[in-house]
Design an enzyme around this catalytic site. Sequence first.
Site, PDB file in Angstrom:
ATOM      1  N   LYS A 120       0.749  -1.129   0.008  1.00 52.93           N
ATOM      2  CA  LYS A 120      -0.146   0.249   0.051  1.00 52.93           C
ATOM      3  C   LYS A 120       0.900   1.348  -0.022  1.00 52.93           C
ATOM      4  CE  LYS A 120      -3.794   1.864   2.834  1.00 52.93           C
ATOM      5  NZ  LYS A 120      -4.569   1.487   4.156  1.00 52.93           N
ATOM      6  N   SER A 200      -9.450   1.439   3.251  1.00 56.30           N
ATOM      7  CA  SER A 200      -8.654   2.392   2.298  1.00 56.30           C
ATOM      8  C   SER A 200      -7.458   1.463   1.727  1.00 56.30           C
ATOM      9  CB  SER A 200      -7.795   3.417   3.247  1.00 56.30           C
ATOM     10  OG  SER A 200      -6.985   2.993   4.258  1.00 56.30           O
ATOM     11  N   SER A 224      -9.954  -0.849   7.330  1.00 59.10           N
ATOM     12  CA  SER A 224      -9.140  -0.679   6.018  1.00 59.10           C
ATOM     13  C   SER A 224      -8.558  -1.841   5.572  1.00 59.10           C
ATOM     14  CB  SER A 224      -8.333   0.720   6.154  1.00 59.10           C
ATOM     15  OG  SER A 224      -9.163   1.702   5.853  1.00 59.10           O
TER      16      SER A 224
END
Length: 534
Positions: A120, A200, A224
């Site tokens: 990420k 996210s 997330s």
Amino acid sequence: MKKRSAAALTAALALAPLLAAGGTGQRAAAAEPGAGTALLKGVDLDSVTIPELQARMARGALTSTELTRAYLRRIETVDPRINSVLRTSPTALRQAADSDVRHRLGKVRGPLDGIPVLLKDNVDTRDMPTTAGSLALAGSPPVRDAELVGRLRAAGAVVLGKANLSEWANFRAAKPTSGWSAVGGQTRNPYVLDRNPCGSSAGSAAAVAASLAQVAVGTETDGSIVCPAGMNGVVGHKPSLGLVGQAGVVPISAEQDTAGPMARSVVDTAIAFAVLSGHAAAGTDGAFGLTGEDARTGGLRGKRIGLWRLPSLGAGVDALMTRTTERLRAAGAQVVEVTPPYQDRLAELEFPALLSEFHRDVDAYLATRDGPRDLAGLIRFNRTHPAERACFAGQELFEQALAAPPTTDPGYRAVRAELKDLSRRSIDETMAAHGLDAIAAPTNPPAWTTDCARGDNDVIPSSTPAAVAGYPSLSVPAGFVGELPVGLLLMAGDRQDAGLLSLGAAVERRLDARRAPRYLPSVGSGGAEHARGR
């Protein structure tokens, strides 16, 4: 026994029932035109596991270079449809070649050696930009790797590239659109392309679902990792707080933030977690809580699971939970319905605490990077850069955090103390009252349509108790509502990660619910309009 050897032993026990299971029996779906092949020398990348890959590497039937090239080709051919990967590492093939040398010389560093991993883009990498999706950080890369990246490199993993995310991990605007960032644009759900991937860690989950890497790393403050995992039909593990080092990860709150692995199987998730957590995986002797019986069987017979139904997520999800309960009971599990207490109070207190913590923690992080040096500077940057407002204009959370009480304030401290107490009691008391091995709940509703003008709607409640408590949670595929995946979220007590992974592997084998995405352009309008994770 020394702590280091105890950690290695406990990690081995954690993986034993998973490795013994081998493949997961995942079903491949017929590929849509343009989806690209998932076959490599007879290996189906959609379903192959790390132990199976390592077995092929050990006998010379596959190299890390071949595997890495296959994933890079899939990123080139498949990712334009879902927009999940921001960039690939210019050194990926060199990393793979180095791993091939170690394999030939019999100096393999462990099960992640030569395995491609996506990160990420809020995880610092010294050789690639780390932006948190924001143009404010799109300049020079960080000066050093995040702690967890160092562990991956030391284990021989191929750091393949960086995945898109919800900008600032969904902690900028009051009505954001999950999976959108100014740097990367909008990530799409690979099952139905006009649906949202949740946030996210949207890019991490969508990329794994589309078989663009073997494993990805996500981060979670509340939801997330697990919500994107559920909504994209993959496995996601939010570890117990503190087991994965957070140094070099763009923060929201040190009181809740953790990185964790995402993969297409529990076994791959567990292997990645063992590396990410390092010696802290066990912490102290027996901290994982995995028993010998777990290691020998890894089954469901006699396990007690408390089902938190959450009918607010829709009739389709509720019907899926009924079918899931029937299947688990048929495998010998005892499933009882539960409702963890204190949820309204947790929902009332969590956000104000996060505002204070974000101001403290993001200021400390920004001081290490080129660009805005603090939250006030970040707010000014967004006001003067129109591209930051291309999908949604607001930065209300930034502005509220700037005005929030400092973390030295007695009122804030009382709120955080109450949050920690009630969140832990919500899980501990429920498990004790019913004699449970784990609490289960639906991870997510069916994915909502992506719409910048409307944004996301509401917050999915199942992730909150474990997120606020710092306890582990694990989402495994439970099935589908129409064409849209839904996960089953498992949670347990502090540092019970290995036992939860073992249970998750047994649930995964019983449900056998994952199938590869078909990249449908759209489906009917069914599906609840629900929430984002942070």
